[in-house]
Design a protein around this motif. Structure first.
Motif, PDB file in Angstrom:
ATOM      1  N   PHE A  90       0.886  -1.165   0.000  1.00 61.26           N
ATOM      2  CA  PHE A  90       0.000   0.000   0.000  1.00 61.26           C
ATOM      3  C   PHE A  90       0.920   1.209   0.000  1.00 61.26           C
TER       4      PHE A  90
ATOM      5  N   ALA B 211       2.327  -4.807   3.140  1.00 56.29           N
ATOM      6  CA  ALA B 211       1.407  -5.514   4.040  1.00 56.29           C
ATOM      7  C   ALA B 211       1.644  -7.019   3.984  1.00 56.29           C
TER       8      ALA B 211
ATOM      9  N   GLU C  33     -14.636 -10.263   7.338  1.00 59.00           N
ATOM     10  CA  GLU C  33     -14.515  -9.966   8.772  1.00 59.00           C
ATOM     11  C   GLU C  33     -15.727  -9.167   9.257  1.00 59.00           C
TER      12      GLU C  33
ATOM     13  N   PRO D   4      -0.310 -11.818  14.596  1.00 65.86           N
ATOM     14  CA  PRO D   4      -0.710 -10.690  15.440  1.00 65.86           C
ATOM     15  C   PRO D   4      -1.467  -9.631  14.617  1.00 65.86           C
ATOM     16  N   ASN D   5      -2.023  -8.637  15.297  1.00 68.74           N
ATOM     17  CA  ASN D   5      -2.699  -7.535  14.596  1.00 68.74           C
ATOM     18  C   ASN D   5      -1.738  -6.913  13.577  1.00 68.74           C
ATOM     19  N   GLY D   6      -2.255  -6.694  12.377  1.00 68.65           N
ATOM     20  CA  GLY D   6      -1.449  -6.050  11.337  1.00 68.65           C
ATOM     21  C   GLY D   6      -0.490  -6.986  10.625  1.00 68.65           C
ATOM     22  N   ALA D   7      -0.595  -8.296  10.886  1.00 67.79           N
ATOM     23  CA  ALA D   7       0.355  -9.255  10.284  1.00 67.79           C
ATOM     24  C   ALA D   7       0.124  -9.439   8.782  1.00 67.79           C
ATOM     25  N   GLY D   8      -1.084  -9.129   8.306  1.00 66.06           N
ATOM     26  CA  GLY D   8      -1.361  -9.282   6.874  1.00 66.06           C
ATOM     27  C   GLY D   8      -2.400 -10.339   6.543  1.00 66.06           C
ATOM     28  N   LYS D   9      -3.132 -10.803   7.547  1.00 72.90           N
ATOM     29  CA  LYS D   9      -4.115 -11.883   7.325  1.00 72.90           C
ATOM     30  C   LYS D   9      -5.266 -11.397   6.431  1.00 72.90           C
ATOM     31  N   THR D  10      -5.886 -10.277   6.834  1.00 71.58           N
ATOM     32  CA  THR D  10      -7.030  -9.793   6.051  1.00 71.58           C
ATOM     33  C   THR D  10      -6.594  -9.365   4.658  1.00 71.58           C
ATOM     34  N   THR D  11      -5.434  -8.736   4.553  1.00 69.65           N
ATOM     35  CA  THR D  11      -4.939  -8.334   3.227  1.00 69.65           C
ATOM     36  C   THR D  11      -4.769  -9.568   2.338  1.00 69.65           C
TER      37      THR D  11
ATOM     38  N   HIS E  46      -7.853 -15.236  15.675  1.00 70.88           N
ATOM     39  CA  HIS E  46      -6.995 -15.006  16.846  1.00 70.88           C
ATOM     40  C   HIS E  46      -7.314 -16.031  17.939  1.00 70.88           C
TER      41      HIS E  46
HETATM   42  N1  ATP Z   1      -6.177  -0.146   2.624  1.00 69.01           N
HETATM   43  C1  ATP Z   1      -4.995  -0.067   3.266  1.00 69.01           C
HETATM   44  N2  ATP Z   1      -4.177   0.982   3.069  1.00 69.01           N
HETATM   45  C2  ATP Z   1      -2.969   1.058   3.692  1.00 69.01           C
HETATM   46  N3  ATP Z   1      -2.506   0.114   4.542  1.00 69.01           N
HETATM   47  C3  ATP Z   1      -3.278  -0.940   4.779  1.00 69.01           C
HETATM   48  C4  ATP Z   1      -4.570  -1.093   4.156  1.00 69.01           C
HETATM   49  N4  ATP Z   1      -5.108  -2.272   4.583  1.00 69.01           N
HETATM   50  C5  ATP Z   1      -4.209  -2.806   5.430  1.00 69.01           C
HETATM   51  N5  ATP Z   1      -3.124  -2.021   5.542  1.00 69.01           N
HETATM   52  C6  ATP Z   1      -1.925  -2.285   6.373  1.00 69.01           C
HETATM   53  O1  ATP Z   1      -1.465  -3.578   6.037  1.00 69.01           O
HETATM   54  C7  ATP Z   1      -0.985  -4.247   7.193  1.00 69.01           C
HETATM   55  C8  ATP Z   1      -1.695  -5.587   7.340  1.00 69.01           C
HETATM   56  O2  ATP Z   1      -3.047  -5.334   7.686  1.00 69.01           O
HETATM   57  P1  ATP Z   1      -4.138  -6.507   7.768  1.00 69.01           P
HETATM   58  O3  ATP Z   1      -5.466  -5.865   7.968  1.00 69.01           O
HETATM   59  O4  ATP Z   1      -3.963  -7.394   6.618  1.00 69.01           O
HETATM   60  O5  ATP Z   1      -3.666  -7.250   9.085  1.00 69.01           O
HETATM   61  P2  ATP Z   1      -4.385  -8.411   9.922  1.00 69.01           P
HETATM   62  O6  ATP Z   1      -3.365  -9.476  10.130  1.00 69.01           O
HETATM   63  O7  ATP Z   1      -5.652  -8.813   9.277  1.00 69.01           O
HETATM   64  O8  ATP Z   1      -4.648  -7.657  11.296  1.00 69.01           O
HETATM   65  P3  ATP Z   1      -5.821  -7.807  12.426  1.00 69.01           P
HETATM   66  O9  ATP Z   1      -5.502  -9.050  13.196  1.00 69.01           O
HETATM   67  O10 ATP Z   1      -5.618  -6.579  13.235  1.00 69.01           O
HETATM   68  O11 ATP Z   1      -7.147  -7.847  11.721  1.00 69.01           O
HETATM   69  C9  ATP Z   1      -1.184  -3.291   8.365  1.00 69.01           C
HETATM   70  O12 ATP Z   1       0.015  -2.598   8.606  1.00 69.01           O
HETATM   71  C10 ATP Z   1      -2.246  -2.343   7.861  1.00 69.01           C
HETATM   72  O13 ATP Z   1      -2.125  -1.076   8.456  1.00 69.01           O
END
Ligand code: ATP
Length: 242
Positions: free
Chosen positions: A11, A16, A81, A35-42, A188
């Motif tokens: 991004f 990510a 989610e 962990p939070n922000g690890a990149g799972k949802t991306t 989680h």
């Molecule tokens: N649309 C976006 N624009 C910029 N950065 C993004 C965007 N979506 C996600 N990120 C960044 O990408 C990284 C991974 O985010 P992601 O949501 O994939 O994490 P996650 O593992 O699903 O976290 P969580 O457990 O908190 O849901 C984070 O640093 C987040 O800030």
């Protein structure tokens, strides 16, 4: 069934997901942990084609998502989610809509059973706008189970469900596994992941840091059988340098 090959997503200037590869085979439940922000949802949103990968390849039931999107998406059911039902469609109309979109109207014969199991049958004529958070989650799951996908993606599916809903959803997911579907679940809830998943993929700061069965993680960390997945997760994710 699901193959993620060298997936990266940036991004702007920030990364990510970095060079992520893993597979979910037919008849397998894989937990996507981190962990939070690890990149799972991306990662999940890239697999579901809601985000375009910066690089890498995703195959669903053998179809490349970029080259053959219709065939690939036909193989996929996705529970996000934060489900957003259509406010002006009833519960039953959501299922009709999904069945029509996938040209699987025959599958509506399963609607009563699916909605009953998820405690939504009584709510079948209520509008999406009137549903509680947990009911919205259950409706998204019902929409996933109504069509005959081969690959199921669940992003934190148990959050917000009541205990009966959680138990029923886990049973429905295990039934899909025994029918030969490939299932990827981001969560989680590590105690649930330990019981439900055949393998886990652990991400940290966008990178895969460990993958395998709980027994394989025990071997990797030389830990005893009394060490839980949660203990190993914390050890692995705290080991990684910033
Ligand atoms: N649309 C976006 N624009 C910029 N950065 C993004 C965007 N979506 C996600 N990120 C960044 O990408 C990284 C991974 O985010 P992601 O949501 O994939 O994490 P996650 O593992 O699903 O976290 P969580 O457990 O908190 O849901 C984070 O640093 C987040 O800030």
């Amino acid at each position: 069934m699901l193959q993620v090959q060298n997936l990266s997503k940036r991004f702007g200037g920030s990364t990510a997901v970095e060079d992520l590869s893993f597979t979910v085979n037919a008849g397998e439940i894989v937990g996507l942990l981190g962990p939070n922000g690890a990149g799972k949802t991306t990662s999940i949103r890239c697999i579901a084609s809601l985000l375009q990968p910066t690089s890498g390849r995703i195959l669903l039931n053998g179809h490349d998502v970029a080259e053959n999107p219709v065939a690939a998406k036909r193989a996929l059911a996705f529970v996000p989610e934060v489900p957003n039902p259509y406010e002006m469609l009833t519960v039953m109309e959501h299922l009709r809509f999904v069945a029509a979109a996938y040209r699987m109207e025959d599958e509506l014969k399963n609607a009563e059973e699916i909605l009953t199991r998820l405690d939504l049958w009584e709510k079948r004529n209520e509008l999406g706008a009137s549903l509680s958070k947990g009911m919205r989650q259950k409706l998204a799951c019902a929409c996933a189970f109504i069509h005959q996908a081969q690959v199921f993606l669940f992003d934190e599916p148990l959050i917000g469900l009541d205990p009966k809903g959680m138990r029923e959803l886990k049973s429905m997911i295990m039934e899909r596994r025994s029918q030969g579907n490939a299932i990827l679940i981001s969560t989680h809830m590590l105690d649930t992941a330990e019981r439900l998943c055949d393998r886990v993929v652990i991400l940290n700061r966008g990178r895969l840091i460990a993958e395998g069965t709980v027994e394989e993680l025990h071997q990797k960390l030389s830990s005893g059988a009394d060490v839980t997945l949660e203990d190993m997760f914390l050890q692995l994710t705290e080991e990684v340098p910033a």
